[in-house]
Design a protein around this motif. Structure first.
Motif, PDB file in Angstrom:
ATOM      1  N   PHE A 221       0.802  -1.224   0.000  1.00  0.00           N
ATOM      2  CA  PHE A 221       0.000   0.000   0.000  1.00  0.00           C
ATOM      3  C   PHE A 221       0.838   1.280   0.000  1.00  0.00           C
ATOM      4  CE2 PHE A 221      -2.985  -3.196   1.502  1.00  0.00           C
ATOM      5  CZ  PHE A 221      -4.005  -2.983   0.597  1.00  0.00           C
ATOM      6  N   ASN A 222       2.095   1.204   0.526  1.00  0.00           N
ATOM      7  CA  ASN A 222       2.919   2.415   0.539  1.00  0.00           C
ATOM      8  C   ASN A 222       3.612   2.657  -0.788  1.00  0.00           C
ATOM      9  OD1 ASN A 222       2.176   2.347   3.164  1.00  0.00           O
ATOM     10  ND2 ASN A 222       4.222   2.313   4.016  1.00  0.00           N
ATOM     11  N   PHE A 223       3.663   1.634  -1.629  1.00  0.00           N
ATOM     12  CA  PHE A 223       4.445   1.796  -2.844  1.00  0.00           C
ATOM     13  C   PHE A 223       3.679   1.439  -4.116  1.00  0.00           C
ATOM     14  CE2 PHE A 223       7.511   1.589   0.538  1.00  0.00           C
ATOM     15  CZ  PHE A 223       8.317   2.665   0.219  1.00  0.00           C
ATOM     16  N   SER A 224       2.353   1.325  -4.011  1.00  0.00           N
ATOM     17  CA  SER A 224       1.606   0.951  -5.203  1.00  0.00           C
ATOM     18  C   SER A 224       0.211   1.582  -5.187  1.00  0.00           C
ATOM     19  CB  SER A 224       1.483  -0.568  -5.237  1.00  0.00           C
ATOM     20  OG  SER A 224       0.543  -0.944  -6.203  1.00  0.00           O
ATOM     21  N   ASP A 225      -0.236   2.037  -6.366  1.00  0.00           N
ATOM     22  CA  ASP A 225      -1.605   2.547  -6.493  1.00  0.00           C
ATOM     23  C   ASP A 225      -2.523   1.451  -7.013  1.00  0.00           C
ATOM     24  OD1 ASP A 225      -0.336   4.937  -6.013  1.00  0.00           O
ATOM     25  OD2 ASP A 225      -0.166   5.410  -8.149  1.00  0.00           O
ATOM     26  N   PHE A 226      -1.927   0.307  -7.290  1.00  0.00           N
ATOM     27  CA  PHE A 226      -2.644  -0.759  -7.969  1.00  0.00           C
ATOM     28  C   PHE A 226      -3.955  -1.167  -7.280  1.00  0.00           C
ATOM     29  CE2 PHE A 226      -3.405  -5.280  -8.830  1.00  0.00           C
ATOM     30  CZ  PHE A 226      -3.514  -5.245 -10.211  1.00  0.00           C
ATOM     31  N   PRO A 227      -3.959  -1.380  -5.933  1.00  0.00           N
ATOM     32  CA  PRO A 227      -5.207  -1.837  -5.300  1.00  0.00           C
ATOM     33  C   PRO A 227      -6.395  -0.917  -5.566  1.00  0.00           C
ATOM     34  CG  PRO A 227      -3.391  -2.085  -3.776  1.00  0.00           C
ATOM     35  CD  PRO A 227      -2.855  -1.334  -4.966  1.00  0.00           C
ATOM     36  N   VAL A 228      -6.163   0.406  -5.514  1.00  0.00           N
ATOM     37  CA  VAL A 228      -7.280   1.323  -5.761  1.00  0.00           C
ATOM     38  C   VAL A 228      -7.671   1.295  -7.235  1.00  0.00           C
ATOM     39  CG1 VAL A 228      -7.797   3.771  -5.983  1.00  0.00           C
ATOM     40  CG2 VAL A 228      -7.022   2.866  -3.808  1.00  0.00           C
ATOM     41  N   LYS A 229      -6.657   1.240  -8.105  1.00  0.00           N
ATOM     42  CA  LYS A 229      -6.948   1.239  -9.542  1.00  0.00           C
ATOM     43  C   LYS A 229      -7.726  -0.008  -9.954  1.00  0.00           C
ATOM     44  CE  LYS A 229      -3.613   4.459 -11.157  1.00  0.00           C
ATOM     45  NZ  LYS A 229      -2.177   4.607 -11.325  1.00  0.00           N
ATOM     46  N   ILE A 230      -7.405  -1.132  -9.338  1.00  0.00           N
ATOM     47  CA  ILE A 230      -8.083  -2.372  -9.722  1.00  0.00           C
ATOM     48  C   ILE A 230      -9.566  -2.292  -9.367  1.00  0.00           C
ATOM     49  CG2 ILE A 230      -7.621  -3.720  -7.617  1.00  0.00           C
ATOM     50  CD1 ILE A 230      -7.236  -5.289 -10.957  1.00  0.00           C
ATOM     51  N   ILE A 231      -9.892  -1.566  -8.282  1.00  0.00           N
ATOM     52  CA  ILE A 231     -11.300  -1.430  -7.892  1.00  0.00           C
ATOM     53  C   ILE A 231     -12.064  -0.693  -8.993  1.00  0.00           C
ATOM     54  CG2 ILE A 231     -12.919  -0.400  -6.245  1.00  0.00           C
ATOM     55  CD1 ILE A 231     -10.758  -0.583  -4.143  1.00  0.00           C
ATOM     56  N   THR A 232     -11.478   0.406  -9.453  1.00  0.00           N
ATOM     57  CA  THR A 232     -12.139   1.185 -10.506  1.00  0.00           C
ATOM     58  C   THR A 232     -12.325   0.337 -11.758  1.00  0.00           C
ATOM     59  OG1 THR A 232     -10.626   2.841  -9.674  1.00  0.00           O
ATOM     60  CG2 THR A 232     -12.083   3.515 -11.465  1.00  0.00           C
ATOM     61  N   ARG A 233     -11.276  -0.377 -12.123  1.00  0.00           N
ATOM     62  CA  ARG A 233     -11.375  -1.206 -13.333  1.00  0.00           C
ATOM     63  C   ARG A 233     -12.443  -2.279 -13.178  1.00  0.00           C
ATOM     64  NH1 ARG A 233      -4.955  -1.745 -14.260  1.00  0.00           N
ATOM     65  NH2 ARG A 233      -4.643   0.493 -14.233  1.00  0.00           N
ATOM     66  N   LEU A 234     -12.466  -2.889 -12.014  1.00  0.00           N
ATOM     67  CA  LEU A 234     -13.457  -3.927 -11.744  1.00  0.00           C
ATOM     68  C   LEU A 234     -14.859  -3.332 -11.822  1.00  0.00           C
ATOM     69  CD1 LEU A 234     -13.162  -6.921 -10.830  1.00  0.00           C
ATOM     70  CD2 LEU A 234     -13.776  -6.132  -8.552  1.00  0.00           C
ATOM     71  N   GLY A 235     -15.000  -2.121 -11.293  1.00  0.00           N
ATOM     72  CA  GLY A 235     -16.291  -1.419 -11.327  1.00  0.00           C
ATOM     73  C   GLY A 235     -16.757  -1.206 -12.756  1.00  0.00           C
ATOM     74  N   LEU A 283      -9.863  -2.033   0.938  1.00  0.00           N
ATOM     75  CA  LEU A 283      -8.670  -1.547   0.236  1.00  0.00           C
ATOM     76  C   LEU A 283      -8.556  -0.041   0.365  1.00  0.00           C
ATOM     77  CD1 LEU A 283      -8.630  -3.682  -3.049  1.00  0.00           C
ATOM     78  CD2 LEU A 283      -7.228  -3.941  -1.016  1.00  0.00           C
ATOM     79  N   ILE A 284      -9.689   0.651   0.185  1.00  0.00           N
ATOM     80  CA  ILE A 284      -9.656   2.111   0.346  1.00  0.00           C
ATOM     81  C   ILE A 284      -9.300   2.451   1.790  1.00  0.00           C
ATOM     82  CG2 ILE A 284     -10.999   4.244   0.185  1.00  0.00           C
ATOM     83  CD1 ILE A 284     -12.672   2.780  -1.964  1.00  0.00           C
ATOM     84  N   GLY A 285      -9.894   1.647   2.724  1.00  0.00           N
ATOM     85  CA  GLY A 285      -9.616   1.849   4.145  1.00  0.00           C
ATOM     86  C   GLY A 285      -8.127   1.795   4.465  1.00  0.00           C
ATOM     87  N   GLU A 286      -7.405   0.901   3.782  1.00  0.00           N
ATOM     88  CA  GLU A 286      -5.962   0.807   4.026  1.00  0.00           C
ATOM     89  C   GLU A 286      -5.274   2.149   3.758  1.00  0.00           C
ATOM     90  OE1 GLU A 286      -3.960  -1.458   5.260  1.00  0.00           O
ATOM     91  OE2 GLU A 286      -5.512  -2.966   5.565  1.00  0.00           O
ATOM     92  N   TYR A 287      -5.688   2.791   2.678  1.00  0.00           N
ATOM     93  CA  TYR A 287      -5.084   4.096   2.368  1.00  0.00           C
ATOM     94  C   TYR A 287      -5.550   5.151   3.370  1.00  0.00           C
ATOM     95  CZ  TYR A 287      -3.420   2.119  -1.998  1.00  0.00           C
ATOM     96  OH  TYR A 287      -2.774   1.343  -2.914  1.00  0.00           O
ATOM     97  N   VAL A 288      -6.844   5.115   3.721  1.00  0.00           N
ATOM     98  CA  VAL A 288      -7.382   6.100   4.678  1.00  0.00           C
ATOM     99  C   VAL A 288      -6.641   5.968   6.018  1.00  0.00           C
ATOM    100  CG1 VAL A 288      -9.434   6.851   5.933  1.00  0.00           C
ATOM    101  CG2 VAL A 288      -9.633   6.105   3.567  1.00  0.00           C
ATOM    102  N   LEU A 289      -6.451   4.718   6.447  1.00  0.00           N
ATOM    103  CA  LEU A 289      -5.719   4.474   7.699  1.00  0.00           C
ATOM    104  C   LEU A 289      -4.336   5.096   7.669  1.00  0.00           C
ATOM    105  CD1 LEU A 289      -6.215   0.812   8.867  1.00  0.00           C
ATOM    106  CD2 LEU A 289      -5.890   2.794  10.330  1.00  0.00           C
TER     107      LEU A 289
END
Ligand code: UDP
Ligand code: MG
Length: 322
Positions: A221-235, A283-289
């Protein structure tokens, strides 16, 4: 005394291996062509590690003891050590259980003198159990695929850093620290050095599965935007699919007037997409945290005592008073 290299060793309940560690370190720093200091960081041990550190620091001035107020975790213990580096050329980071041979300081220093800023050790082999080995291997490869920049595979914190890399890392205020990523982020000339990782010489591992997962999450989570991007793509994919399905059903309704039955399919879709939504929120929560932790702006660690030059130093705001 002018110091060239500081060797940082984080220690959490390592009384079993302590004597062996000090013996190995002492014979190494007796033979270097450059001057070394050793920074022993006590990460809130509940055994006798703290007393042992105080004893050796009083006896041998080349040893500095940094005692933290409680267990802060390996990454923060190393970060605390980095703050006390006096080596003019740089610092080496090793584990306290002698899995990383301190003798490599000679080789690493040669590369440092050749102009490399980061010499990171690459593990040729691992002596952990099958499950852990698999998990490590999969994790490093996943991380390489998704991280925003290149973090070398199979390299841990065992490394030598030039003084300017130490200063750069010290100036990075991030709370959830993943040092091998931060080290790669700093840049400059970096080189890998392959070595055989030894077995822990005494005692048990101090990295629980929980701590390992925390480290792994920080790495992602500190070195990648991938988790958030994958959510958008999945959406987008889900919306596109449901629109197609909608058109297909309308067509069937008017062409044949047969409304599909599909109770099971409906329930399945509901459960599946509730799950997807929960994961997405998490996943978003991880970034918010991480944002939350960062804006609280707490110091990274709290220091109880520092023993330097054979005597206890007074500290304010985690720094030694001069
Ligand atoms: N360590 C620490 N704080 C912790 C856990 C570990 O300072 O909360 C230290 C530990 O004493 C050792 C190093 O970090 O010197 C690596 O830990 P360990 O060898 O237990 O990890 P492993 O090699 O099993 O992954
Ligand atoms: Mg170990």
């Amino acid at each position: 005394m002018s110091i060239d290299v500081s060797i940082i060793v984080p220690l959490y309940n390592e009384e079993a291996v302590f004597d062996q560690l000090i013996q190995r370190l002492t014979s190494v720093i007796n033979t270097t062509s450059f001057t070394c200091e050793v920074i022993l960081v006590n990460d809130g041990s509940s055994d006798k590690t703290d007393i042992l550190i105080e004893q050796i620091c009083e006896k041998d001035k080349r040893f500095t003891g940094v005692l933290l107020s409680r267990n802060h975790g390996h990454q923060l213990a190393v970060s605390a050590g980095l703050n006390f580096v006096r080596g003019k050329k740089g610092a080496m980071i090793i584990d306290g259980d002698l899995q990383d041979p301190p003798e490599l300081v000679h080789e690493f220093y040669k590369l440092l003198s050749d102009g490399y800023d980061v010499i990171y050790a690459i593990r040729k082999n691992r002596k952990e159990g099958f499950l852990k080995k698999m998990a490590y291997s999969l994790y490093y490869r996943l991380q390489k695929k998704i991280s925003n920049f290149n973090i070398p595979i199979d390299s841990g914190d065992f490394s030598m850093l030039s003084k300017r890399v130490v200063d750069n890392i010290n100036s990075m205020p991030e709370q959830s620290r993943y040092l091998r990523g931060m080290r790669a982020w700093v840049g400059f000339k970096q080189i890998g050095y392959e070595y055989d990782r030894d077995e822990r010489q005494a005692g048990e591992t101090k990295y629980s599965w929980g701590k390992l997962f925390e480290l792994a999450f920080n790495g992602i989570f500190n070195f990648s935007d991938f988790p958030v991007k994958i959510i958008t793509r999945l959406g987008f994919f889900t919306v596109a699919f449901s629109l197609l399905y909608f058109v297909y059903n309308i067509y069937r309704k008017f062409a044949y007037n047969d409304v599909p039955q599909g109770f099971t399919a409906t329930i399945l879709a509901i459960i599946l997409f509730s799950g997807v939504q929960m994961i997405s929120l998490g996943l978003i929560g991880e970034y918010v945290l991480r944002i939350y932790n960062q804006v609280r702006n707490r110091p990274l660690f709290v220091i109880d005592k520092v023993i330097q030059e054979g005597e206890q130093k007074t500290t304010t705001n985690n720094k030694v008073e001069i």
